[in-house]
Design a protein around this motif. Structure first.
Motif, PDB file in Angstrom:
ATOM      1  N   ASP A  35       0.829  -1.197   0.000  1.00  0.00           N
ATOM      2  CA  ASP A  35       0.000   0.000   0.000  1.00  0.00           C
ATOM      3  C   ASP A  35       0.869   1.254   0.000  1.00  0.00           C
ATOM      4  N   SER A  36       1.941   1.240   0.776  1.00  0.00           N
ATOM      5  CA  SER A  36       2.836   2.395   0.847  1.00  0.00           C
ATOM      6  C   SER A  36       3.586   2.609  -0.464  1.00  0.00           C
ATOM      7  N   VAL A  37       3.984   1.510  -1.094  1.00  0.00           N
ATOM      8  CA  VAL A  37       4.644   1.620  -2.404  1.00  0.00           C
ATOM      9  C   VAL A  37       3.683   2.237  -3.421  1.00  0.00           C
ATOM     10  N   ALA A  38       2.423   1.799  -3.375  1.00  0.00           N
ATOM     11  CA  ALA A  38       1.409   2.347  -4.281  1.00  0.00           C
ATOM     12  C   ALA A  38       1.225   3.840  -4.031  1.00  0.00           C
ATOM     13  N   SER A  39       1.160   4.237  -2.765  1.00  0.00           N
ATOM     14  CA  SER A  39       1.009   5.650  -2.435  1.00  0.00           C
ATOM     15  C   SER A  39       2.195   6.461  -2.948  1.00  0.00           C
ATOM     16  N   THR A  40       3.386   5.880  -2.851  1.00  0.00           N
ATOM     17  CA  THR A  40       4.595   6.570  -3.314  1.00  0.00           C
ATOM     18  C   THR A  40       4.554   6.810  -4.816  1.00  0.00           C
ATOM     19  N   TRP A  41       4.204   5.762  -5.582  1.00  0.00           N
ATOM     20  CA  TRP A  41       4.161   5.908  -7.041  1.00  0.00           C
ATOM     21  C   TRP A  41       3.033   6.832  -7.486  1.00  0.00           C
ATOM     22  N   VAL A  42       1.888   6.738  -6.813  1.00  0.00           N
ATOM     23  CA  VAL A  42       0.794   7.655  -7.131  1.00  0.00           C
ATOM     24  C   VAL A  42       1.216   9.085  -6.827  1.00  0.00           C
ATOM     25  N   GLY A  43       1.902   9.284  -5.694  1.00  0.00           N
ATOM     26  CA  GLY A  43       2.359  10.616  -5.323  1.00  0.00           C
ATOM     27  C   GLY A  43       3.375  11.183  -6.301  1.00  0.00           C
ATOM     28  N   ILE A  44       4.298  10.333  -6.761  1.00  0.00           N
ATOM     29  CA  ILE A  44       5.286  10.786  -7.754  1.00  0.00           C
ATOM     30  C   ILE A  44       4.588  11.180  -9.047  1.00  0.00           C
ATOM     31  N   GLY A  45       3.649  10.358  -9.489  1.00  0.00           N
ATOM     32  CA  GLY A  45       2.902  10.688 -10.700  1.00  0.00           C
ATOM     33  C   GLY A  45       2.117  11.975 -10.555  1.00  0.00           C
ATOM     34  N   ALA A  46       1.500  12.167  -9.387  1.00  0.00           N
ATOM     35  CA  ALA A  46       0.732  13.398  -9.144  1.00  0.00           C
ATOM     36  C   ALA A  46       1.643  14.612  -9.175  1.00  0.00           C
TER      37      ALA A  46
ATOM     38  N   SER B 153      -8.561   5.423  -1.913  1.00  0.00           N
ATOM     39  CA  SER B 153      -8.504   3.992  -2.226  1.00  0.00           C
ATOM     40  C   SER B 153      -7.753   3.164  -1.194  1.00  0.00           C
ATOM     41  N   SER B 154      -6.941   3.787  -0.364  1.00  0.00           N
ATOM     42  CA  SER B 154      -6.183   3.029   0.629  1.00  0.00           C
ATOM     43  C   SER B 154      -7.048   2.691   1.835  1.00  0.00           C
ATOM     44  N   GLU B 155      -6.871   1.483   2.352  1.00  0.00           N
ATOM     45  CA  GLU B 155      -7.555   1.081   3.574  1.00  0.00           C
ATOM     46  C   GLU B 155      -6.724   1.415   4.808  1.00  0.00           C
ATOM     47  N   LYS B 156      -5.592   2.063   4.583  1.00  0.00           N
ATOM     48  CA  LYS B 156      -4.754   2.576   5.660  1.00  0.00           C
ATOM     49  C   LYS B 156      -4.861   4.103   5.662  1.00  0.00           C
TER      50      LYS B 156
ATOM     51  N   LEU C 294     -16.105   1.900  -0.691  1.00  0.00           N
ATOM     52  CA  LEU C 294     -17.040   0.769  -0.618  1.00  0.00           C
ATOM     53  C   LEU C 294     -16.711  -0.320  -1.640  1.00  0.00           C
ATOM     54  N   HIS C 295     -16.227   0.103  -2.802  1.00  0.00           N
ATOM     55  CA  HIS C 295     -15.885  -0.862  -3.858  1.00  0.00           C
ATOM     56  C   HIS C 295     -14.431  -0.627  -4.272  1.00  0.00           C
ATOM     57  N   PRO C 296     -13.487  -1.146  -3.500  1.00  0.00           N
ATOM     58  CA  PRO C 296     -12.064  -0.883  -3.763  1.00  0.00           C
ATOM     59  C   PRO C 296     -11.575  -1.545  -5.041  1.00  0.00           C
ATOM     60  N   PRO C 297     -10.615  -0.905  -5.713  1.00  0.00           N
ATOM     61  CA  PRO C 297     -10.020  -1.515  -6.908  1.00  0.00           C
ATOM     62  C   PRO C 297      -9.151  -2.701  -6.518  1.00  0.00           C
ATOM     63  N   THR C 298      -8.893  -3.552  -7.476  1.00  0.00           N
ATOM     64  CA  THR C 298      -8.080  -4.733  -7.228  1.00  0.00           C
ATOM     65  C   THR C 298      -6.600  -4.401  -7.384  1.00  0.00           C
ATOM     66  N   GLY C 299      -5.793  -4.758  -6.400  1.00  0.00           N
ATOM     67  CA  GLY C 299      -4.356  -4.582  -6.509  1.00  0.00           C
ATOM     68  C   GLY C 299      -3.874  -3.193  -6.135  1.00  0.00           C
ATOM     69  N   HIS C 300      -2.582  -2.965  -6.400  1.00  0.00           N
ATOM     70  CA  HIS C 300      -1.934  -1.709  -6.016  1.00  0.00           C
ATOM     71  C   HIS C 300      -1.265  -1.014  -7.197  1.00  0.00           C
ATOM     72  N   ASN C 301      -1.646  -1.384  -8.397  1.00  0.00           N
ATOM     73  CA  ASN C 301      -1.068  -0.753  -9.583  1.00  0.00           C
ATOM     74  C   ASN C 301      -1.498   0.714  -9.653  1.00  0.00           C
ATOM     75  N   PRO C 302      -0.568   1.671  -9.700  1.00  0.00           N
ATOM     76  CA  PRO C 302      -0.937   3.094  -9.704  1.00  0.00           C
ATOM     77  C   PRO C 302      -1.775   3.493 -10.923  1.00  0.00           C
ATOM     78  N   ILE C 303      -1.568   2.815 -12.053  1.00  0.00           N
ATOM     79  CA  ILE C 303      -2.376   3.103 -13.243  1.00  0.00           C
ATOM     80  C   ILE C 303      -3.827   2.701 -12.986  1.00  0.00           C
ATOM     81  N   THR C 304      -4.001   1.499 -12.442  1.00  0.00           N
ATOM     82  CA  THR C 304      -5.348   1.022 -12.118  1.00  0.00           C
ATOM     83  C   THR C 304      -6.012   1.917 -11.086  1.00  0.00           C
ATOM     84  N   LEU C 305      -5.273   2.304 -10.058  1.00  0.00           N
ATOM     85  CA  LEU C 305      -5.814   3.140  -8.998  1.00  0.00           C
ATOM     86  C   LEU C 305      -6.317   4.476  -9.542  1.00  0.00           C
TER      87      LEU C 305
END
Length: 319
Positions: A42-53, A128-131, A243-254
């Motif tokens: 989850d943290s890795v996903a947040s990092t990549w999403v943050g870099i992209g943002a 999207s994060s549950e944390k 309520l309906h979370p996406p599957t996985g931690h791929n930043p593109i999918t998120l």
């Protein structure tokens, strides 16, 4: 304008070391006290999403400020003719008004991100994060910067300098970083005025009664005025995420899964009204009621709370 943009300071650059230290400190407390505030994937996903943002925000910064300059300069003759001034200048009171105006804009921008599905598609990655931790603050949608400036148009139109507006927007975002933690308790009377981690947990919760609450950035007054404020119930377990979370931690999918779902719904829609509602209606809208919006879910929840409990309920439960 190019000279102004090249000399425009980036407040985030000065705060990044502070952000990093606080995240490390929060992760350490989580490990020491076994709170499980962080999850590696989850943290890795947040990092990549943050870099992209950050990349998308940088790429669109000139567009955003240029957008403000367009209205700032275009309406200068109108201000001179009807208001008697060409711009509001840089006085301290103008800065105060700009901060307040920016926060008002953010409230409505943020609220519509939760009530209009197309905008929710751009914003859902942040939820999207549950944390719920300081790292979550960097989960910002990559497409949100394309339409966000629309809510700020009235400010350059009235004579607020675009650079001042951009700086106030940055400071608002910096302030909101500190909202994403469960380690800060109630703040007393300050917590009744300023947005804080205690009430922001409500905003990030997926508990039915908490949906679409507390949209403010710095001040809570907008939620109070417009009826979206809700204090956190200390006796209720807060469940984070969507309520309906996406599957996985791929930043593109998120970032793009909800856009894909909108497209699927639009393709199978039977009428133009359905197509429009799938795009611009509230998240969860469906023509046959097979899916529920936040308001519909809350109405059902409140109705269930009002169901009278039979006098012999305890007897049945104990048998």
């Amino acid at each position: 304008m190019e000279i102004l943009l090249s000399n425009l300071p980036n407040p985030f650059a000065y705060f990044m070391p502070v952000f990093a230290l606080l995240i490390v400190g929060e992760a350490y407390i989580s490990y020491r006290e076994d709170r499980e505030l962080y999850n590696f994937k989850d943290s890795v996903a947040s990092t990549w999403v943050g870099i992209g943002a950050a990349v998308f925000n940088t790429l669109t910064k000139a567009y955003q400020i240029g957008f403000f300059f367009l209205f700032y300069e275009l309406f200068e003759p109108v201000r001179l003719k009807y208001l008697g001034y060409d711009n509001l200048g840089w006085a301290w009171w103008v800065w105060v008004l700009c901060v307040i105006g920016d926060d008002f804009n953010f409230y409505w921008h943020h609220r519509f991100c939760h009530t209009i599905r197309l905008f929710w598609a751009a914003h859902v990655v942040h939820h999207s994060s549950e944390k719920f931790n300081l790292g979550t603050a960097f989960r910002n949608g990559w497409t949100i910067f394309l339409y966000k400036p629309i809510y700020w148009i009235w400010m350059p139109l009235l004579g607020f300098h675009p650079i001042m507006i951009a700086l106030c927007m940055s400071f608002n975002s910096i302030y909101q970083f500190f909202l994403h933690t469960t380690l800060v308790p109630r703040l007393g009377w300050l917590g009744q005025i300023f947005n804080n981690p205690w009430v922001h947990q409500v905003h990030h919760a997926r508990n039915i009664e908490y949906l679409d609450r507390n949209h403010g950035g710095i001040l809570l007054i907008w939620d109070r005025i417009f009826g979206t404020y809700l204090d956190k119930d200390k006796n209720l377990e807060t469940q984070f995420g969507v309520l309906h979370p996406p599957t996985g931690h791929n930043p593109i999918t998120l970032n793009f899964h909800e856009f894909n779902d909108i497209w699927k719904d639009v393709k199978q829609a039977k009428t133009w009204r359905e197509r429009v509602m799938y795009v611009f209606g509230p998240p969860g809208w469906s023509p046959d009621g097979s899916r529920k919006t936040a308001k519909q879910l809350q109405q059902e929840w409140r109705a269930n709370q009002e169901i009278p409990v039979p006098a012999d309920a305890e007897i049945h439960q104990s048998v």
